[in-house]
Scaffold this motif. Structure first.
Motif, mmCIF file in Angstrom:
data_model
loop_
_atom_site.group_PDB
_atom_site.id
_atom_site.type_symbol
_atom_site.label_atom_id
_atom_site.label_comp_id
_atom_site.label_asym_id
_atom_site.label_seq_id
_atom_site.Cartn_x
_atom_site.Cartn_y
_atom_site.Cartn_z
ATOM 1 N N ILE A 168 0.838 -1.198 0.000
ATOM 2 C CA ILE A 168 0.000 0.000 0.000
ATOM 3 C C ILE A 168 0.878 1.254 0.000
ATOM 4 O O ILE A 168 0.611 2.210 -0.740
ATOM 5 N N LYS A 169 1.936 1.250 0.804
ATOM 6 C CA LYS A 169 2.838 2.393 0.882
ATOM 7 C C LYS A 169 3.454 2.684 -0.494
ATOM 8 O O LYS A 169 3.536 3.839 -0.920
ATOM 9 N N GLU A 170 3.856 1.630 -1.179
ATOM 10 C CA GLU A 170 4.453 1.793 -2.507
ATOM 11 C C GLU A 170 3.455 2.417 -3.488
ATOM 12 O O GLU A 170 3.810 3.305 -4.277
ATOM 13 N N THR A 171 2.196 1.983 -3.412
ATOM 14 C CA THR A 171 1.148 2.533 -4.284
ATOM 15 C C THR A 171 0.896 4.002 -3.973
ATOM 16 O O THR A 171 0.807 4.841 -4.878
ATOM 17 N N LEU A 172 0.784 4.333 -2.693
ATOM 18 C CA LEU A 172 0.525 5.712 -2.288
ATOM 19 C C LEU A 172 1.685 6.636 -2.659
ATOM 20 O O LEU A 172 1.471 7.799 -3.037
ATOM 21 N N GLU A 173 2.894 6.135 -2.563
ATOM 22 C CA GLU A 173 4.061 6.949 -2.924
ATOM 23 C C GLU A 173 4.095 7.271 -4.417
ATOM 24 O O GLU A 173 4.748 8.218 -4.842
ATOM 25 N N GLN A 174 3.364 6.462 -5.198
ATOM 26 C CA GLN A 174 3.200 6.751 -6.625
ATOM 27 C C GLN A 174 1.985 7.650 -6.869
ATOM 28 O O GLN A 174 1.589 7.887 -8.008
ATOM 29 N N GLU A 175 1.405 8.154 -5.770
ATOM 30 C CA GLU A 175 0.248 9.050 -5.800
ATOM 31 C C GLU A 175 -0.973 8.383 -6.430
ATOM 32 O O GLU A 175 -1.792 9.024 -7.087
ATOM 33 N N LYS A 176 -1.101 7.073 -6.192
ATOM 34 C CA LYS A 176 -2.254 6.315 -6.673
ATOM 35 C C LYS A 176 -3.139 5.951 -5.480
ATOM 36 O O LYS A 176 -2.640 5.694 -4.384
ATOM 37 N N PRO A 177 -4.474 5.896 -5.668
ATOM 38 C CA PRO A 177 -5.367 5.527 -4.565
ATOM 39 C C PRO A 177 -5.312 4.043 -4.251
ATOM 40 O O PRO A 177 -5.008 3.218 -5.125
#
Length: 366
Positions: A168-177
């Motif tokens: 989840i952290k990796e996804t959020l760091e890509q500015e994705k929901p």
């Protein structure tokens, strides 16, 4: 069922005007940032022509439509995830909602100030969405800090949770929901407990000018919002909050005439209510009789006893069976007794999964 969609957006995009129209209640809608400080919850009837048809057949003493809740939540600005503006209050309030209706300004009007000085719906969308991403990232990082050492010692549950949070952290760091990710049933049980903001289903509400609502595709701002939403897999509902506010003050006859003059068949608000209902996987069943015709909301996948429990907990606790037939079958015969005579009334037990449009009579014993 008390499910609610939060109406969010930057200041002065038409949130409170829209809310006024939805609920016909006068929350403050002043032309300055943070006019709406405390969340206002409004209950609105879900438009359903099936109820009107049932009333013609049963001629009940009382008619009750099912309802849906909308919450008007205070506007936010850049830095909300760090507490700027009313950021902390905004994030706390939106966390309590089940879905998000993000109002985006697509109209030009020099008399209504924009917090950033110009109309740019994609910039506005990204301003809000990135604050939601940052808020979720903060939640994830804090949780990782608490369980990281435990996971390193080999704790099975902590390792499982760490794996999910790291993804989840990796996804959020890509500015994705987070809703763009896929989870197993077991993973979802972990994710659900955090009430992540970017996990909530989302509708974009494009607020257009009065002369644009008939053909929103001619508004370049709307086109950009539609393209952006399509990439995210989200829906866009075009409305004119000002028109909807005017419609809300009219009786049914005048409303129909006004809509005909505008060249629209369904109001933007009705579209929004139906879309929010669909987004949350909600369906409707009916109870009918001479005393009352009533629509009830249930979640897709509910069993007959769970549906009975929506009416009263005793109905679920002592559930025996549900006499059931479909609205469509009733419309074929147009009389109360005909579906029974035609063998269309079914005796459904505890395992029955309810269908949209079911007409039900529950037998129970407590």
């Amino acid at each position: 069922m008390a499910l609610t969609a939060g109406i969010v957006g930057l200041p002065n995009v038409g949130k409170s005007t829209l809310f006024n129209a939805i609920t016909n209640s006068q929350v403050e809608a002043a032309n300055y940032p943070f006019a709406t400080i405390d969340p206002n919850v409004g209950v609105v009837e879900v438009p359903d022509t099936r109820v009107d048809e049932l009333v013609k057949i049963f001629n009940p003493k009382k008619t009750i439509y099912t309802t849906f809740e909308f919450t008007d939540i205070a506007g936010l600005v850049r830095g909300a995830s760090k507490g700027e503006g009313l950021g902390n209050k905004f994030l706390a309030n939106i966390r309590e909602t089940d879905a998000i209706c993000e109002v985006v300004r697509c109209f030009e009007n020099n008399d209504i100030t924009h917090v950033d000085g110009s109309v740019d719906p994609i910039r506005d969308i990204e301003t809000i969405n990135i604050e939601l991403v940052f808020a979720d990232l903060d939640t994830v990082e804090k949780r990782i800090g608490k369980i990281e050492k435990k996971a390193q010692t080999g704790d099975k549950d902590a390792k499982f949770e760490m794996g999910i949070l790291s993804s989840i952290k990796e996804t959020l760091e890509q500015e994705k929901p987070i809703r763009s990710m896929e989870f197993t049933k077991e993973e979802m049980a972990v994710v659900a407990q955090y009430m992540f903001l970017t996990m909530k289903p989302l509708i974009y509400v494009a607020n257009l000018g009065e002369d644009e609502i008939k053909a929103p595709e001619n508004n370049p701002h709307f086109v950009k919002v539609k393209e952006y939403a399509d990439k995210e897999g989200c829906k866009v509902v075009p409305i004119c909050a000002q028109i909807e506010s005017e419609l809300a003050g009219l009786d049914d006859e005048d409303k129909a005439m006004f809509m005909e003059d505008l060249g629209i068949e369904e109001s933007g608000l009705d579209k929004l209510i139906h879309e929010a209902y669909r987004l949350l996987g909600l369906k409707t069943f009916f109870t009918v009789g001479a005393d009352e015709v009533r629509a009830w909301t249930f979640k897709d996948g509910m069993t007959a006893p769970e549906m009975a429990g929506i009416i009263h907990t005793d109905f679920q606790r002592g559930f025996i069976r549900a006499e059931t037939y479909s609205y469509d079958d009733l419309m074929v015969y147009k009389t109360e007794l005909a579906p029974r005579e035609a063998g269309k009334v079914r005796q459904e037990g505890k395992a029955y999964i309810g269908q949209d449009g079911d007409i039900m009579f529950f037998k129970f014993n407590v």
